[in-house]
Design a protein around this motif. Structure first.
Motif, mmCIF file in Angstrom:
data_model
loop_
_atom_site.group_PDB
_atom_site.id
_atom_site.type_symbol
_atom_site.label_atom_id
_atom_site.label_comp_id
_atom_site.label_asym_id
_atom_site.label_seq_id
_atom_site.Cartn_x
_atom_site.Cartn_y
_atom_site.Cartn_z
ATOM 1 N N ALA A 87 0.837 -1.208 0.000
ATOM 2 C CA ALA A 87 0.000 0.000 0.000
ATOM 3 C C ALA A 87 0.870 1.256 0.000
ATOM 4 C CB ALA A 87 -0.930 -0.007 1.208
ATOM 5 N N ARG A 88 1.903 1.257 0.817
ATOM 6 C CA ARG A 88 2.815 2.409 0.874
ATOM 7 C C ARG A 88 3.481 2.644 -0.480
ATOM 8 N NH1 ARG A 88 7.856 1.556 4.381
ATOM 9 N NH2 ARG A 88 8.454 0.578 2.441
ATOM 10 N N GLN A 89 3.898 1.587 -1.141
ATOM 11 C CA GLN A 89 4.535 1.710 -2.452
ATOM 12 C C GLN A 89 3.550 2.238 -3.494
ATOM 13 O OE1 GLN A 89 6.091 -2.284 -2.860
ATOM 14 N NE2 GLN A 89 8.073 -1.707 -2.035
ATOM 15 N N LEU A 90 2.303 1.775 -3.443
ATOM 16 C CA LEU A 90 1.301 2.268 -4.396
ATOM 17 C C LEU A 90 0.968 3.738 -4.162
ATOM 18 C CD1 LEU A 90 -1.194 -0.721 -4.815
ATOM 19 C CD2 LEU A 90 0.270 0.302 -6.552
ATOM 20 N N ILE A 91 0.959 4.151 -2.900
ATOM 21 C CA ILE A 91 0.711 5.571 -2.604
ATOM 22 C C ILE A 91 1.831 6.416 -3.212
ATOM 23 C CG2 ILE A 91 0.681 7.317 -0.775
ATOM 24 C CD1 ILE A 91 -0.826 5.272 0.964
ATOM 25 N N LYS A 92 3.065 5.959 -3.065
ATOM 26 C CA LYS A 92 4.201 6.696 -3.633
ATOM 27 C C LYS A 92 4.124 6.744 -5.156
ATOM 28 C CE LYS A 92 7.742 5.975 -0.126
ATOM 29 N NZ LYS A 92 9.034 5.333 0.169
ATOM 30 N N ALA A 93 3.741 5.628 -5.750
ATOM 31 C CA ALA A 93 3.688 5.547 -7.215
ATOM 32 C C ALA A 93 2.506 6.311 -7.793
ATOM 33 C CB ALA A 93 3.619 4.084 -7.657
ATOM 34 N N ASN A 94 1.395 6.326 -7.070
ATOM 35 C CA ASN A 94 0.187 6.964 -7.574
ATOM 36 C C ASN A 94 -0.582 7.611 -6.416
ATOM 37 O OD1 ASN A 94 -2.066 7.764 -8.932
ATOM 38 N ND2 ASN A 94 -2.711 5.728 -9.563
ATOM 39 N N PRO A 95 -0.146 8.791 -5.957
ATOM 40 C CA PRO A 95 -0.797 9.431 -4.818
ATOM 41 C C PRO A 95 -2.242 9.854 -5.075
ATOM 42 C CG PRO A 95 1.097 10.733 -5.579
ATOM 43 C CD PRO A 95 1.005 9.523 -6.436
ATOM 44 N N PRO A 113 -1.649 7.352 9.643
ATOM 45 C CA PRO A 113 -2.775 6.971 8.797
ATOM 46 C C PRO A 113 -2.426 7.146 7.312
ATOM 47 C CG PRO A 113 -3.437 8.563 10.475
ATOM 48 C CD PRO A 113 -1.948 8.490 10.495
ATOM 49 N N PRO A 114 -2.999 6.316 6.439
ATOM 50 C CA PRO A 114 -2.660 6.421 5.021
ATOM 51 C C PRO A 114 -3.007 7.780 4.412
ATOM 52 C CG PRO A 114 -4.465 4.870 5.339
ATOM 53 C CD PRO A 114 -3.950 5.245 6.690
ATOM 54 N N ALA A 115 -4.088 8.405 4.840
ATOM 55 C CA ALA A 115 -4.455 9.720 4.294
ATOM 56 C C ALA A 115 -3.379 10.764 4.634
ATOM 57 C CB ALA A 115 -5.813 10.157 4.839
ATOM 58 N N LYS A 116 -2.873 10.716 5.856
ATOM 59 C CA LYS A 116 -1.817 11.652 6.256
ATOM 60 C C LYS A 116 -0.529 11.339 5.486
ATOM 61 C CE LYS A 116 0.260 13.711 10.329
ATOM 62 N NZ LYS A 116 0.270 13.744 11.794
ATOM 63 N N TYR A 117 -0.249 10.065 5.287
ATOM 64 C CA TYR A 117 0.929 9.674 4.519
ATOM 65 C C TYR A 117 0.833 10.202 3.085
ATOM 66 C CZ TYR A 117 4.633 6.770 2.583
ATOM 67 O OH TYR A 117 5.780 6.331 1.963
ATOM 68 N N LYS A 118 -0.368 10.089 2.480
ATOM 69 C CA LYS A 118 -0.583 10.616 1.131
ATOM 70 C C LYS A 118 -0.294 12.113 1.076
ATOM 71 C CE LYS A 118 -4.005 9.573 -1.533
ATOM 72 N NZ LYS A 118 -5.277 9.211 -2.149
ATOM 73 N N LYS A 119 -0.764 12.851 2.085
ATOM 74 C CA LYS A 119 -0.532 14.293 2.122
ATOM 75 C C LYS A 119 0.955 14.618 2.200
ATOM 76 C CE LYS A 119 -4.907 15.735 4.089
ATOM 77 N NZ LYS A 119 -5.604 16.287 5.270
ATOM 78 N N LEU A 120 1.689 13.862 3.008
ATOM 79 C CA LEU A 120 3.131 14.074 3.114
ATOM 80 C C LEU A 120 3.836 13.795 1.801
ATOM 81 C CD1 LEU A 120 3.873 12.464 6.597
ATOM 82 C CD2 LEU A 120 3.909 14.894 6.023
ATOM 83 N N ILE A 121 3.405 12.770 1.081
ATOM 84 C CA ILE A 121 3.999 12.406 -0.201
ATOM 85 C C ILE A 121 3.719 13.499 -1.242
ATOM 86 C CG2 ILE A 121 3.825 10.768 -2.137
ATOM 87 C CD1 ILE A 121 5.372 9.701 0.246
ATOM 88 N N GLN A 122 2.530 14.071 -1.199
ATOM 89 C CA GLN A 122 2.132 15.070 -2.196
ATOM 90 C C GLN A 122 2.778 16.432 -1.970
ATOM 91 O OE1 GLN A 122 -2.107 14.618 -1.769
ATOM 92 N NE2 GLN A 122 -2.240 13.364 -3.617
ATOM 93 N N GLN A 123 3.321 16.664 -0.779
ATOM 94 C CA GLN A 123 3.930 17.979 -0.471
ATOM 95 C C GLN A 123 5.296 18.103 -1.078
ATOM 96 O OE1 GLN A 123 3.768 18.359 3.777
ATOM 97 N NE2 GLN A 123 1.620 18.978 3.752
#
Length: 103
Positions: free
Chosen positions: A55-63, A93-103
Motif C-alpha cells: 500500500a505504501r509503495q502504491l501511494i508513492k507511485a500513484n498518490p 494513517p494512510p491519508a496523512k501519509y498521502k498528504k506528506l507524499i504530495q507535499q
C-alpha cells in the motif's frame, strides 16, 4: 526450510495466507513455527507487513489513487481495514501519509 521459503514467497506476493498454506505439503502449525523461527514474527504478522508495504509503495507511485481503490488492490477487505493496518504498522494513517507524499 524449503516449504517455509515458499510460504514466505507467497506472503511477499500478497497471496492470502489460507491459499499459501494450501500450496505446501506441511501442516499449518508446522509452517507457522518455521516462519516464526525464521523471521521472528508470525506468518500473519508478516503478511500484514507486506500488505501495508505494498500500500505504501502504491501511494508513492500513484498518490491520486483513492484509499478505497488502494485497499482493494492490496487485499484489504475495505478502506477501514487499510486505515487500521497502515496506522498500526507504520504509525501514520494512510491519508496523512498521502498528504506528506504530495507535499
Amino acid at each position: 526450510m524449503e516449504h517455509t521459503q515458499k510460504l514466505i514467497h507467497k506472503i511477499i506476493n500478497l497471496t492470502p495466507l489460507s491459499t499459501a498454506y494450501e500450496h505446501t505439503p506441511k501442516g499449518k502449525r508446522q509452517l507457522e513455527c518455521y516462519v516464526k523461527n525464521t523471521c521472528g514474527i508470525t506468518a500473519k504478522h508478516l503478511a500484514r507487513i507486506y500488505r501495508v508495504r505494498q500500500a505504501r509503495q502504491l501511494i508513492k507511485a500513484n498518490p491520486q489513487l483513492s484509499l478505497a481503490q488502494l485497499a482493494l488492490e492490496c487485499g484489504f477487505s475495505d478502506q477501514s481495514h487499510l486505515n487500521n493496518e497502515f496506522n498500526a504498522i507504520l504509525q501514520i494513517p494512510p491519508a496523512k501519509y498521502k498528504k506528506l507524499i504530495q507535499q
